[in-house]
Scaffold this motif. Structure first.
Motif, PDB file in Angstrom:
ATOM      1  N   UNK A  50       0.943  -1.075  -0.127  1.00 37.30           N
ATOM      2  CA  UNK A  50      -0.191  -0.139   0.139  1.00 37.30           C
ATOM      3  C   UNK A  50       0.836   1.169   0.126  1.00 37.30           C
ATOM      4  N   UNK A  51       1.895   1.063   0.902  1.00 40.57           N
ATOM      5  CA  UNK A  51       2.886   2.390   0.962  1.00 40.57           C
ATOM      6  C   UNK A  51       3.351   2.362  -0.555  1.00 40.57           C
ATOM      7  N   UNK A  52       3.833   1.549  -1.130  1.00 38.24           N
ATOM      8  CA  UNK A  52       4.568   1.738  -2.387  1.00 38.24           C
ATOM      9  C   UNK A  52       3.701   2.174  -3.443  1.00 38.24           C
ATOM     10  N   UNK A  53       2.529   1.704  -3.640  1.00 39.71           N
ATOM     11  CA  UNK A  53       1.412   2.115  -4.611  1.00 39.71           C
ATOM     12  C   UNK A  53       1.388   3.596  -4.215  1.00 39.71           C
ATOM     13  N   UNK A  54       1.277   3.849  -3.112  1.00 44.54           N
ATOM     14  CA  UNK A  54       1.000   5.464  -2.896  1.00 44.54           C
ATOM     15  C   UNK A  54       2.325   6.267  -3.278  1.00 44.54           C
ATOM     16  N   UNK A  55       3.320   5.693  -3.126  1.00 46.66           N
ATOM     17  CA  UNK A  55       4.638   6.389  -3.550  1.00 46.66           C
ATOM     18  C   UNK A  55       4.684   6.282  -5.228  1.00 46.66           C
ATOM     19  N   UNK A  56       4.149   5.681  -5.970  1.00 44.90           N
ATOM     20  CA  UNK A  56       4.364   5.482  -7.417  1.00 44.90           C
ATOM     21  C   UNK A  56       3.926   6.989  -8.180  1.00 44.90           C
ATOM     22  N   UNK A  57       2.737   7.497  -7.742  1.00 45.24           N
ATOM     23  CA  UNK A  57       2.573   8.898  -8.336  1.00 45.24           C
ATOM     24  C   UNK A  57       3.727   9.678  -8.318  1.00 45.24           C
ATOM     25  N   UNK A  81      -8.477  19.082  10.757  1.00 47.98           N
ATOM     26  CA  UNK A  81      -9.443  18.919   9.757  1.00 47.98           C
ATOM     27  C   UNK A  81      -9.247  17.881   8.812  1.00 47.98           C
ATOM     28  N   UNK A  82      -7.895  18.002   8.269  1.00 42.53           N
ATOM     29  CA  UNK A  82      -7.445  17.416   7.212  1.00 42.53           C
ATOM     30  C   UNK A  82      -6.942  15.883   7.752  1.00 42.53           C
ATOM     31  N   UNK A  83      -7.066  14.837   6.798  1.00 41.42           N
ATOM     32  CA  UNK A  83      -6.611  13.582   7.265  1.00 41.42           C
ATOM     33  C   UNK A  83      -5.000  13.766   6.861  1.00 41.42           C
ATOM     34  N   UNK A  84      -4.206  12.748   7.548  1.00 40.01           N
ATOM     35  CA  UNK A  84      -2.660  12.772   7.300  1.00 40.01           C
ATOM     36  C   UNK A  84      -2.299  12.299   6.023  1.00 40.01           C
ATOM     37  N   UNK A  85      -3.330  11.348   5.358  1.00 40.14           N
ATOM     38  CA  UNK A  85      -2.977  10.919   4.096  1.00 40.14           C
ATOM     39  C   UNK A  85      -3.273  12.167   2.997  1.00 40.14           C
ATOM     40  N   UNK A  86      -4.222  12.985   3.350  1.00 44.63           N
ATOM     41  CA  UNK A  86      -4.651  14.154   2.460  1.00 44.63           C
ATOM     42  C   UNK A  86      -3.307  15.112   2.609  1.00 44.63           C
ATOM     43  N   UNK A  87      -2.790  15.505   3.656  1.00 48.65           N
ATOM     44  CA  UNK A  87      -1.849  16.251   4.185  1.00 48.65           C
ATOM     45  C   UNK A  87      -0.389  15.909   3.402  1.00 48.65           C
ATOM     46  N   UNK A 111      -0.258  13.717   0.825  1.00 50.33           N
ATOM     47  CA  UNK A 111      -0.154  13.716  -0.633  1.00 50.33           C
ATOM     48  C   UNK A 111       0.014  15.312  -1.098  1.00 50.33           C
ATOM     49  N   UNK A 112      -0.453  16.180  -0.632  1.00 51.19           N
ATOM     50  CA  UNK A 112      -0.385  17.637  -0.736  1.00 51.19           C
ATOM     51  C   UNK A 112       1.363  18.062  -0.381  1.00 51.19           C
ATOM     52  N   UNK A 113       1.744  17.671   0.784  1.00 46.72           N
ATOM     53  CA  UNK A 113       3.191  17.817   0.915  1.00 46.72           C
ATOM     54  C   UNK A 113       3.935  17.267  -0.245  1.00 46.72           C
ATOM     55  N   UNK A 114       3.643  15.964  -0.475  1.00 49.19           N
ATOM     56  CA  UNK A 114       4.612  15.201  -1.535  1.00 49.19           C
ATOM     57  C   UNK A 114       4.538  15.808  -2.900  1.00 49.19           C
TER      58      UNK A 114
END
Ligand SMILES: NC(=O)c1ccc[n+]([C@@H]2O[C@H](COP(=O)([O-])OP(=O)(O)OC[C@H]3O[C@@H](n4cnc5c(N)ncnc54)[C@H](O)[C@@H]3O)[C@@H](O)[C@H]2O)c1
Length: 320
Positions: A51-58, A290-296, A298-301
């Motif tokens: 799951x972490x690797x898939x999230x890194x691909x973009x 109010x923001x999820x860590x996943x959204x924050x 993705x924005x930071x990345x």
């Protein structure tokens, strides 16, 4: 496979520990066309790491890598010894405990090929402490990445006093070929360099918030719109060189030196006591709760990729 990595074609990179850092290294290695084996005793590791690797691909694609199928390049092997048996590099990413590192390197030394590069991702446990159970104390080197590992350019290479210079040279060549920016740290020191700098600045951040000078949100904004931009483009010394007009660094040091020394004397030495932690957490929650860590993340990345790509562009010469 990148041409700089051709000598590793068909060979295996072993990642010991498939947590945050291990999964991120695995994504980067796979993006470069390497075969990767992840070794981790967590029974759920395959799902979590993939799951972490898939999230890194973009982000990797945004950095210029071709999209790839992680399942075709990454496999899992629970037994550390089997995992490293044919590895040309072992990237250790297990728990940050001296006893774990010492035991795992004893096992890896006995199981990996005699010419495998042995690298620890440790944030703070020096190679001289990790290698105490190894027979050959010339082999180990710290290759400390910055999180997120698949994006951040820096790898701090920290040899022990007994690390073979040939190992240092091979580590530099390998991480350079991965597109990383390598710097060999000349002395073993707690936290190495980048994390010491973060700790020094964070100390003052906490002090400023604790003393009510600014809120957590205001402090984050001040950093990202001032020293964050400045230091992404020119480091602290070059920035000073450019801050004294034609006089450069010598003039800046003369002019600003007394002020900087007065500020050093007034910098805070806060404790992260319960009251301080509660204050920071409350203000942080007001700022981005109010923001999820996943959204924050993705924005930071996405912003980090934009900065890294912008800095990688060839400079347009400035003609006066
Ligand atoms: N998190 C960061 O920001 C960061 C940055 C740079 C370096 N590091 C360093 O990287 C290393 C890993 O940190 P992390 O944040 O990924 O930790 P993590 O807790 O996310 O991952 C550690 C993994 O090691 C696994 N593990 C436990 N025993 C093991 C064994 N016997 N063999 C193989 N794997 C085992 C755990 O199951 C876990 O998945 C640490 O040394 C840390 O100091 C962390």
């Amino acid at each position: 496979m990148d041409s700089a990595l051709l000598e590793y074609t068909g060979k295996t990179a072993a990642v010991i520990g498939g947590g945050v850092v291990g999964a991120s290294w695995a994504a980067l290695f796979a993006a470069h066309g390497l075969q990767v084996v992840i070794s981790d005793p967590d029974p759920d590791i395959e799902r979590k790491a993939m799951a972490m690797i898939a999230a890194a691909i973009p982000s990797l694609v945004a950095l210029g890598h071709a999209p790839f199928d992680p399942a075709a390049r990454i496999r899992f092997e629970r037994d550390n010894g089997y995992a490293v048996a044919d590895a040309f590099i072992v990237q250790e990413c297990g728990p940050e405990r001296p006893g774990f590192k010492q035991a795992v390197w004893e096992l890896i030394e006995a199981s990996a090929p005699a010419d495998a590069l042995l690298c620890s991702s440790s944030s703070g446990l020096p190679a001289s402490l990790q290698q105490t159970e190894m027979h050959d104390q010339t082999r180990l080197i710290i290759a400390h990445p910055f999180n997120p590992v698949h994006l951040m350019p820096l790898v701090e290479l920290v040899p022990s006093p007994t690390t073979d210079p040939a190992v240092i040279a091979r580590a530099v060549a390998f991480y350079d070929a991965l597109g990383k920016v390598t710097r060999v740290i000349r002395k073993e020191i707690p936290g190495f360099v980048a994390n010491r700098l973060q700790a020094a600045i964070f100390r003052e951040c906490v002090s400023l918030v604790r003393n009510g000078v600014v809120t957590v949100e205001e402090l984050d904004d001040i950093v990202t719109t001032s020293v964050g931009v400045r230091w992404a483009t020119a480091g602290p010394f070059l920035s000073l060189h450019l801050g004294g007009d034609a006089g450069g660094l010598p003039e800046s040091v003369e002019r600003l030196g007394p002020l900087v020394e007065r500020l050093w004397a007034s910098l805070g030495t806060p404790r992260l006591d319960e009251q301080t932690k509660a204050l920071i957490l409350l203000q942080a929650d007001d700022s981005y709760g109010a923001w999820s860590i996943a959204d924050l993340t993705a924005t930071r990345d996405a912003k980090e990729v934009a900065v890294i790509n912008a800095l990688a562009e060839p400079l347009v010469p400035v003609v006066r």
